[in-house]
Design an enzyme around this catalytic site. Structure first.
Site, short mmCIF file in Angstrom:
data_model
loop_
_atom_site.label_atom_id
_atom_site.label_comp_id
_atom_site.label_asym_id
_atom_site.label_seq_id
_atom_site.Cartn_x
_atom_site.Cartn_y
_atom_site.Cartn_z
N ASN A 193 -11.81 3.23 11.97
CA ASN A 193 -11.68 4.65 12.54
C ASN A 193 -12.66 5.56 11.56
OD1 ASN A 193 -10.99 7.16 13.19
ND2 ASN A 193 -8.88 7.36 12.74
N TRP A 194 -13.98 5.64 11.92
CA TRP A 194 -14.76 6.25 10.93
C TRP A 194 -14.52 7.90 10.95
CZ3 TRP A 194 -20.03 3.86 13.09
CH2 TRP A 194 -20.15 2.64 12.87
N LYS A 195 -13.71 8.48 11.74
CA LYS A 195 -13.38 9.72 11.70
C LYS A 195 -14.39 10.62 11.93
CE LYS A 195 -8.90 8.93 9.39
NZ LYS A 195 -7.83 9.06 8.73
N HIS A 198 -3.85 9.83 17.35
CA HIS A 198 -3.79 9.54 16.11
C HIS A 198 -3.23 10.94 15.38
CE1 HIS A 198 -5.60 9.75 11.73
NE2 HIS A 198 -5.62 8.46 12.15
N GLU A 237 -3.98 12.86 13.18
CA GLU A 237 -4.76 14.00 13.00
C GLU A 237 -5.06 14.79 14.19
OE1 GLU A 237 -7.97 12.00 10.86
OE2 GLU A 237 -6.61 11.50 9.44
N GLU A 294 1.31 4.36 11.92
CA GLU A 294 0.59 4.86 10.79
C GLU A 294 1.21 5.95 10.18
OE1 GLU A 294 -4.06 4.57 11.25
OE2 GLU A 294 -3.51 6.09 12.36
N GLY A 306 -5.01 8.16 4.18
CA GLY A 306 -5.84 8.73 3.49
C GLY A 306 -5.45 9.20 2.03
N SER A 317 -4.13 3.58 4.59
CA SER A 317 -4.62 3.04 3.45
C SER A 317 -4.58 1.65 3.43
CB SER A 317 -3.80 3.70 2.27
OG SER A 317 -3.97 5.09 1.95
N GLY A 336 -9.08 3.61 8.07
CA GLY A 336 -9.88 4.70 7.96
C GLY A 336 -11.01 4.55 6.78
N GLY A 337 -10.71 4.98 5.72
CA GLY A 337 -11.55 5.07 4.54
C GLY A 337 -12.30 3.63 4.23
P1 PGA Z 1 -6.96 5.46 5.92
O1 PGA Z 1 -6.69 5.94 7.26
O2 PGA Z 1 -7.24 3.90 6.16
O3 PGA Z 1 -8.15 6.19 5.32
O4 PGA Z 1 -5.75 5.97 5.10
C1 PGA Z 1 -6.22 5.39 8.48
C2 PGA Z 1 -6.24 6.19 9.91
O5 PGA Z 1 -6.17 7.20 9.80
O6 PGA Z 1 -6.37 5.55 10.81
#
Ligand code: PGA
Length: 254
Positions: A10-12, A99, A101, A171, A177, A217, A238-239
């Site tokens: 997930n590149w956001k 998600h 967010e 999640e 994050g 994470s 994500g990251g």
């Molecule tokens: P993260 O993000 O791996 O940076 O914690 C995961 C996500 O939000 O899908």
């Protein structure tokens, strides 16, 4: 029962077109050079880059493209929004919905998400449906109640046949994050619970076949212990998905 194993990135809201194409090429090259397994790779790409990235991966087996959101209406006067049909026309196969967010910053709730899920499935998109508790929920001992409501509210209106196109991503919000990961045991407890909820609402076979990803994470150093759990079928990353080497190591841990 062997479920589909998935490394989803997930590149956001990161990267520009040049960086996105570079990262895609690296992911594709590493996948062809270093990985021979059955797991699939899904790249969760920002809207503007979807068409370019889809073109870059189209000849690589096992690599698919997801949007990170979409609108619930078919088309119309929704300035700035993106429809399922637009995504499909670009070669997108999956969409990430719910998600945390989106839930936290854009007010998405289960009633809205259920509409988005229906719209995605009606256009042949596969859905990665995210859910997870906040830290206060966990500290208060409410984790399972929260994820049960999110799971049922977004997905349990579906007919049994729709489940072939559903992946669930657990999640925990406090792990996204933050560098703080759920322990494999904490994650497994929730994954097992979610699978049992699906089993109670539908049938055992549907629950057994549904991939449930862990997100929060995930990195090369913890992927193997998370993926070793019986009900963790991969990661939503994500990251670490912004670094081709890290993302490839995570794929190889499946
Ligand atoms: P993260 O993000 O791996 O940076 O914690 C995961 C996500 O939000 O899908």
């Amino acid at each position: 029962m062997s479920r589909q194993q998935i490394a989803a990135g997930n590149w956001k809201m990161n990267l520009n077109l040049i960086d996105a194409e570079k990262l895609t090429r690296e992911v594709v090259d590493m996948r062809s050079d270093e990985y021979r397994g059955e797991a699939i790779t899904i790249l969760g790409v920002p809207f503007p880059f979807l068409g370019n990235v889809a073109r870059l991966v189209k000849d690589t087996p096992g690599v698919y493209i997801a949007a990170q959101n979409m609108h619930q209406a078919t088309s119309g006067a929704y300035t700035g929004e993106v429809s399922a049909d637009m995504l499909v026309s670009l070669g997108v196969t999956h969409v990430i919905l719910g998600h945390s967010e989106r839930r936290a910053y854009f007010g998405e709730d289960e009633a809205l998400l259920a509409q988005k899920v229906d719209q995605a499935l009606a256009h042949g998109l596969k859905v990665i449906y995210c859910l997870g508790e906040q830290l206060e929920d966990r500290d208060a001992g409410h984790t399972l109640d929260v994820v049960k409501k999110q799971l049922a509210g977004g997905l349990f209106h579906l007919g049994a046949e729709a489940w072939a196109n559903i992946t669930v991503a657990y999640e925990p919000v406090w792990a996204i994050g933050t560098g703080r990961t759920a322990s494999p045991e904490q994650a497994q407890e929730v994954h097992d619970f979610l699978r049992n909820e699906i089993k109670s609402a539908y049938q055992g076979a549907i629950a057994e076949a549904c991939p449930i990803l862990y997100g929060g994470s995930v990195k090369p150093s913890n992927a193997e212990s998370l993926f070793a759990q019986p009900d963790i079928d991969g990661g939503l990353v994500g990251g670490a998905s912004l670094k081709s080497r890290d993302f490839t190591e995570i794929l190889k841990a499946l």
